[in-house]
Scaffold this motif. Structure first.
Motif, PDB file in Angstrom:
ATOM      1  N   ILE A  71       0.840  -1.156  -0.072  1.00 29.79           N
ATOM      2  CA  ILE A  71      -0.012   0.124   0.202  1.00 29.79           C
ATOM      3  C   ILE A  71       1.102   1.214  -0.140  1.00 29.79           C
ATOM      4  O   ILE A  71       1.773   1.299   0.841  1.00 29.79           O
ATOM      5  CB  ILE A  71      -0.952   0.210   1.298  1.00 29.79           C
ATOM      6  CG1 ILE A  71      -1.779  -1.269   1.483  1.00 29.79           C
ATOM      7  CG2 ILE A  71      -1.681   0.989   1.188  1.00 29.79           C
ATOM      8  CD1 ILE A  71      -2.564  -1.457   2.700  1.00 29.79           C
TER       9      ILE A  71
ATOM     10  N   ALA B 125      -5.600  -4.413   4.027  1.00 27.93           N
ATOM     11  CA  ALA B 125      -4.869  -5.394   3.808  1.00 27.93           C
ATOM     12  C   ALA B 125      -4.745  -6.758   4.165  1.00 27.93           C
ATOM     13  O   ALA B 125      -4.219  -7.711   3.781  1.00 27.93           O
ATOM     14  CB  ALA B 125      -3.209  -4.796   4.007  1.00 27.93           C
TER      15      ALA B 125
ATOM     16  N   PHE C 264      -3.312   0.263  -3.625  1.00 24.72           N
ATOM     17  CA  PHE C 264      -3.357  -0.954  -3.181  1.00 24.72           C
ATOM     18  C   PHE C 264      -2.884  -2.078  -4.307  1.00 24.72           C
ATOM     19  O   PHE C 264      -3.385  -1.964  -5.365  1.00 24.72           O
ATOM     20  CB  PHE C 264      -4.779  -1.638  -2.461  1.00 24.72           C
ATOM     21  CG  PHE C 264      -5.243  -0.525  -1.594  1.00 24.72           C
ATOM     22  CD1 PHE C 264      -5.376  -0.918  -0.178  1.00 24.72           C
ATOM     23  CD2 PHE C 264      -5.925   0.556  -1.809  1.00 24.72           C
ATOM     24  CE1 PHE C 264      -5.942  -0.306   0.927  1.00 24.72           C
ATOM     25  CE2 PHE C 264      -6.472   1.480  -0.942  1.00 24.72           C
ATOM     26  CZ  PHE C 264      -6.489   1.080   0.495  1.00 24.72           C
TER      27      PHE C 264
END
Length: 706
Positions: A337, A705, A362
């Motif tokens: 990220i 994430a 991302f």
């Protein structure tokens, strides 16, 4: 003679002035004692809990402190923090989003002492300045400014006894001058717990599963934080966190499967699961004060990366032919990220303007390899292997305006625009998906204060994007027949939240809310022959009407009690599944008590009880869950040395629930080693001369994430 009189008059004048000064100091001290911080403060867009004003919140860690905040619920069994009656929330430290969840988040919060917390902000309808991501709200923990010039530090160690013993330790060393601030923190924990999970699916076919599992965590995390004041108007800083994490599970699973024609098959699976998860987080910022009136420009950048390397070995005995199937899976997951943002705060005489822009990227690559043991060698099974690639970019801009009208009225309104480009690709099948969408997220707040009464109204629109784990079609096998996976076709859910709040005398707080959620997603389980399969789907819309209320007060100078309750009604509609929804309701309450056992209030006993009554939601029913916690807190050496002993979930309650579908009913009955004993010792040392500001950096995207 005149000189003598002059000397006497001068001496008398000096003594009189000194006495006036002493009396003034005494008066100021008395005023400071009388004017205490209010326990609760309601602002236009948030409820503020002042930790220093709560006796119950002294001498504990941040996770325990959160449990004392009205509307918040901390559940160590589930590893969750939530707003009562709503879902889980995001947690920030001084405006910086934490990339932690579950036990990792709770362990991090245990490294923060309540003495270092100034206040806790509960933001149920976040304003435009914050990311629109998330379906419930934000908790912002505001730490006190470090008062120490020179060296200071803190050492903490804890022993926790569940079925297995565990411990955690952390220490910090700080050094500060007028311009430079640096801190090095080291955290280590090694813990384990026993879980007993039962899950059944009963329809034309039946499946009964029991897993007895030992969960293990081991982590060593150094953190380096540096800041430097270039001038009186500008400051730069950075933070680097390296988390060396290892986790594991040893599982024994028994599964009974009965087909529609009454054929029975029993499976016994032993699983050995080990994961290495090294994580790097780097953040940097630059702050510039534009004038003496408070105008400020802030620029920040963040980078996050981890490489999850997991090996799972499982051996399954099949009763029908006494055959044994040995399988190994090796997986690599590498989320990454990057984010950059600029925020401008412009206070004027006519109001305050906040505006800014943000970019997030991302990336995630995952690779799962599946092997069968054949002839003493592991042979790859490409039909069960999986490679998945995902990339998402978010562009955001916001604008808000706040203005106070006299002493009574406070208003704020804003709008945020977010545009998302996302694409996923599975090389083995050559299939992929692309999404491009932009959305507006307005918010508005108004509050009115009159004497001891504060009224507020707030509205915000938000989005709940699937995490990378929700999207990944990656199959996590529990035996050769059963697995769970994500769904790359998931789309975001959207939430509209209205809330009316009231606070009286900084002790009583109540709020009535309505929440509308559209296109919500969750995990669905079903049977496919011998296989129990779990996948994610967008499958329901929800309407929630709720009430939160709390009251905190001190009686007889030694007893602080806090009572809270939540009640809600909801109705739902479903799609993509066949299920009958019902009108749902819930009711829960808690009573937290802290008793000071001596005049100096250095020894305290606490006794906390909470009870969630049975409730329905969408197509599910959950049984009641009572919980009793108790403990003792001791402060020594002017609070430099603190000792806490705590027992949680004394009666070892279990989580039980049902899910109802058109063709089957599913039942869960789980125990996650909730009863525990924790003994912690904390020692603080260092100089205390002058207050120094310390900057914390926002990084709100990292939680996705997972």
């Amino acid at each position: 003679m005149k000189l003598k009189y002059i000397f006497i008059i001068s001496l008398f004048s000096t003594a009189f002035s000194a006495q006036i000064k002493k009396d003034s100091i005494r008066q100021v001290e008395q005023i400071n004692l009388l004017v205490k911080k209010k326990l609760l403060e309601r602002k236009a867009d948030r409820l503020i809990f002042n930790v220093e004003a709560s006796i119950a919140s002294q001498g504990m860690d941040a996770s325990e402190t959160l449990a004392n905040v009205p509307m918040l619920k901390v559940d160590e069994n589930m590893g969750s923090i939530s707003i009562t009656g709503k879902s889980m929330v995001s947690v920030m430290i001084n405006g910086r989003m934490l990339n932690l969840s579950g036990n990792a988040l709770l362990n991090y919060l245990k490294s923060i002492r309540s003495e270092n917390i100034a206040k806790i902000e509960v933001i149920t309808t976040p304003p435009a300045k914050y990311e629109a991501q998330g379906n419930s709200g934000i908790i912002n923990i505001i730490l006190k400014k470090n008062p120490n010039i020179g060296f200071s530090g803190n050492i903490n160690t804890s022993l926790i006894q569940r079925t297995y013993s565990g411990f955690s330790s952390n220490g910090s060393l700080n050094y500060q001058t007028e311009k430079f601030s640096g801190s090095l923190k080291l955290t280590h924990y090694d813990s384990a717990k026993r879980s007993d999970e039962n899950y059944s699916i009963v329809g034309a076919s039946q499946n009964y599963s029991n897993s007895v599992r030992r969960d293990m965590w081991n982590e060593l995390t150094p953190t380096l934080n540096i800041s430097y004041k270039i001038s009186k108007n500008s400051e730069i800083g950075m933070e680097y966190i390296y988390a060396h994490q290892k986790s594991g599970m040893d599982i024994v699973n028994t599964t009974k499967n009965i087909t529609s024609d009454h054929k029975e098959e029993n499976l016994l699976t032993h699983t050995f699961h080990r994961e290495k998860l090294p994580t790097h987080t780097l953040s940097a910022y630059y702050d510039l004060k534009l004038d003496s009136l408070g105008k400020k420009l802030s620029i920040a950048g963040n980078f996050y990366k981890n490489n999850s390397d997991t090996e799972v070995n499982f051996s399954t005995l099949r009763s029908s032919d006494n055959s044994v199937q040995d399988v190994k899976t090796i997986s690599l997951v590498s989320p990454q990220i990057f984010s950059g943002q600029a925020d401008l705060e412009l206070p004027f005489s006519f109001g305050t303007i906040e505006t800014g822009v943000k970019f997030n990227q991302f990336k995630n690559n995952s690779d799962l390899q599946y092997y069968n043991l054949n002839g003493g060698a592991y042979v790859p099974d490409y039909s069960r292997a999986n490679v998945f690639q995902y990339q998402e970019e978010n562009y955001a801009a916001y604008f808000s305006f706040a203005k106070s009208f006299g002493e009574h009225w406070e208003t704020k309104a804003g709008v945020r625009y977010e545009h998302t480009n996302a694409k996923s690709f599975t090389p083995s099948t050559g299939s992929g998906n692309t999404y491009n969408y932009g959305q507006w997220f307005p918010s508005a707040y108004i509050s009115y204060k009159e004497d001891k009464n504060v009224f507020s109204f707030s509205y915000s629109r938000r989005i709940n994007r699937p995490s990378m784990g929700n999207l990944n079609p990656f199959r996590w096998y529990s035996n050769p027949y059963s697995y769970s996976s994500g769904n790359p076709l998931l789309t975001p859910a959207y939430i509209n939240n209205w809330e009316l709040g009231y606070t009286f005398n900084s002790k009583f707080s109540a709020s009535v809310y309505y929440l509308r959620m559209k296109n919500a997603f969750g995990q669905i389980s079903y049977l496919d022959d011998l296989s129990q399969v779990s996948n994610y789907l967008n499958y329901y819309n929800n309407n929630f009407w709720g009430l939160n209320a709390s009251y905190t007060d001190t009686f007889f100078k030694f007893w602080e009690t806090s009572l809270s309750l939540n009640a809600s009604l909801q109705n739902s509609t479903v799609f993509n599944i066949e299920a009958q929804t019902q009108k749902g309701s819930s009711f829960s309450y808690s009573i937290n008590n802290t008793f000071s056992l001596n005049k100096k209030k250095t020894v305290a006993l606490f006794l906390n009880y909470s009870h969630s009554l049975p409730y329905r939601n969408v197509n599910s029913y959950f049984y009641d869950f009572p919980q009793l916690n108790s403990g003792l807190k001791v402060s020594l050496m002017e609070k430099q040395l603190q000792i806490n002993a705590t027992v949680t979930n004394i009666f070892a309650q279990r989580y039980r629930g049902n899910l109802y579908f058109a063709d089957n009913t599913q039942h869960m009955d789980n125990y996650w080693d909730g009863r525990s004993f924790r003994l912690s010792v904390n020692y603080t040392f260092g100089n205390s001369k002058k207050k120094i500001n310390k900057k914390n950096i926002k990084f709100e995207e990292k939680e996705r994430a997972e």
